[in-house]
Enzyme design. Structure first.
Site, PDB file in Angstrom:
ATOM      1  N   LEU A 143      40.327  45.101  41.644  1.00 34.46           N
ATOM      2  CA  LEU A 143      39.456  44.795  42.778  1.00 34.46           C
ATOM      3  C   LEU A 143      38.335  45.820  42.907  1.00 34.46           C
ATOM      4  O   LEU A 143      37.191  45.463  43.211  1.00 34.46           O
ATOM      5  CB  LEU A 143      40.286  44.764  44.077  1.00 34.46           C
ATOM      6  CG  LEU A 143      39.523  44.658  45.403  1.00 34.46           C
ATOM      7  CD1 LEU A 143      38.648  43.413  45.428  1.00 34.46           C
ATOM      8  CD2 LEU A 143      40.490  44.658  46.575  1.00 34.46           C
ATOM      9  N   TYR A 146      35.735  45.462  39.805  1.00 31.51           N
ATOM     10  CA  TYR A 146      35.175  44.106  39.839  1.00 31.51           C
ATOM     11  C   TYR A 146      34.207  43.958  41.012  1.00 31.51           C
ATOM     12  O   TYR A 146      33.112  43.396  40.874  1.00 31.51           O
ATOM     13  CB  TYR A 146      36.314  43.094  39.952  1.00 31.51           C
ATOM     14  CG  TYR A 146      35.860  41.687  40.296  1.00 31.51           C
ATOM     15  CD1 TYR A 146      35.260  40.880  39.333  1.00 31.51           C
ATOM     16  CD2 TYR A 146      36.033  41.174  41.588  1.00 31.51           C
ATOM     17  CE1 TYR A 146      34.844  39.591  39.637  1.00 31.51           C
ATOM     18  CE2 TYR A 146      35.612  39.890  41.900  1.00 31.51           C
ATOM     19  CZ  TYR A 146      35.025  39.100  40.927  1.00 31.51           C
ATOM     20  OH  TYR A 146      34.603  37.828  41.245  1.00 31.51           O
ATOM     21  N   HIS A 147      34.598  44.498  42.165  1.00 29.70           N
ATOM     22  CA  HIS A 147      33.766  44.430  43.368  1.00 29.70           C
ATOM     23  C   HIS A 147      32.457  45.187  43.163  1.00 29.70           C
ATOM     24  O   HIS A 147      31.375  44.688  43.491  1.00 29.70           O
ATOM     25  CB  HIS A 147      34.549  45.009  44.553  1.00 29.70           C
ATOM     26  CG  HIS A 147      33.821  44.951  45.849  1.00 29.70           C
ATOM     27  ND1 HIS A 147      33.174  46.043  46.382  1.00 29.70           N
ATOM     28  CD2 HIS A 147      33.623  43.939  46.724  1.00 29.70           C
ATOM     29  CE1 HIS A 147      32.610  45.700  47.536  1.00 29.70           C
ATOM     30  NE2 HIS A 147      32.864  44.427  47.770  1.00 29.70           N
ATOM     31  N   HIS A 148      32.534  46.386  42.605  1.00 30.11           N
ATOM     32  CA  HIS A 148      31.334  47.188  42.369  1.00 30.11           C
ATOM     33  C   HIS A 148      30.340  46.473  41.441  1.00 30.11           C
ATOM     34  O   HIS A 148      29.136  46.421  41.718  1.00 30.11           O
ATOM     35  CB  HIS A 148      31.710  48.542  41.764  1.00 30.11           C
ATOM     36  CG  HIS A 148      31.956  49.613  42.784  1.00 30.11           C
ATOM     37  ND1 HIS A 148      31.039  49.929  43.753  1.00 30.11           N
ATOM     38  CD2 HIS A 148      33.007  50.456  42.977  1.00 30.11           C
ATOM     39  CE1 HIS A 148      31.509  50.911  44.512  1.00 30.11           C
ATOM     40  NE2 HIS A 148      32.704  51.247  44.059  1.00 30.11           N
TER      41      HIS A 148
END
Length: 269
Positions: A143, A146-148
């Site tokens: 997470l 992937y979020h960054h």
């Protein structure tokens, strides 16, 4: 009278904001947004290469740099939330909820134009969060990286088109980050923070994803109505919806595994 003075203070345009050329910034992003792909690939190479490099090495403490880093991002996020939030609040009061969604003036309004661009550009230095995780040999979850990567790609891709909904997306993110980086600052400084604070931050992140998805639905709906008030592209709505939906699933899973599952284990023990 006091409320009027507060409003004037919060909406006052400062010199650095006045000097900011939003049209030049938008043009630069239109020509260079694809550089976000390079930053993302470099980021992935550095963090996974860094993990391999650190595998047989002693972890770095880096507590003081982490406190300063988190504090700087907390201050930036708080100021950004206030500046963009007050703009959105006034749009809501004066023009209503629909206009707050469809509004594109956020990108070039006197107060918010600088912070809209600062928000987008800040997604590059924010990648530095992961450097601390790698060098301190902490657990790096999917997470996180992937979020960054996806936020960086999406914000650079979106800013160039000044699409509807951007005011909500940016203001929500500024606000959540204001809480999140303040929490990280306290934790890095070894200040005891109640577990409920971490839960609250994750809940705000989940709510942000719910609202982001809802905004996309409304932008699509009002675009199809043909009234001309909302402006976006089907490509942008598609990728934004995919992004927000994936975040919603991942953050809900994180909340369950981190708080619900762990609480259940403690009770069983």
């Amino acid at each position: 009278m006091e409320e009027h003075n507060v409003s004037v203070f919060l909406l006052q345009e400062y010199d650095f904001e006045k000097r900011f050329d939003d049209q030049e910034a938008i043009q630069w992003m239109q020509e260079n947004w694809s550089k976000s792909i390079f930053f993302s690939l470099l980021y992935a190479a550095l963090i996974f290469g860094g993990q391999h490099f650190m595998k047989e090495r002693k972890r770095f403490e880096l507590r003081r740099p982490l406190v300063l880093w988190s504090f700087a991002l907390a201050i930036f996020s708080i100021i950004g939330a206030v500046r963009t939030g007050w703009y959105m609040f006034n749009i809501l009061l004066s023009n209503g909820f629909k206009q707050s969604i469809c509004d594109r003036g956020f990108y070039n309004a006197p107060v918010s134009k600088f912070w809209a661009y600062a928000f987008v550009v800040s997604k590059v230095p924010e990648l530095g969060d992961t450097l601390f995780i790698v060098l301190r040999k902490q657990k790096l979850i999917f997470l996180h990286w992937y979020h960054h990567i996806t936020v960086l790609l999406y914000t650079w891709f979106t800013y160039k088109d000044t699409v509807s909904g951007g005011g909500w997306f940016m203001t929500m993110n500024f606000t959540v980050h204001a809480f999140m980086y303040s929490y990280y600052t306290l934790r890095a400084a070894k200040i005891q923070v109640p577990r409920s604070c971490a839960m609250f931050i994750t809940i705000t992140q989940i709510l942000q994803m719910v609202m982001g998805t809802f905004v996309n639905v409304l932008v699509y709906k009002w675009m199809q109505s043909g009234t001309g008030t909302c402006s976006s592209t089907m490509e942008n709505i598609f990728w934004s919806t995919i992004m927000y939906t994936s975040y919603l699933i991942l953050f809900c899973s994180f909340f369950y595994n981190s708080y619900m599952q762990s609480s259940k284990k403690r009770k069983d023990d």
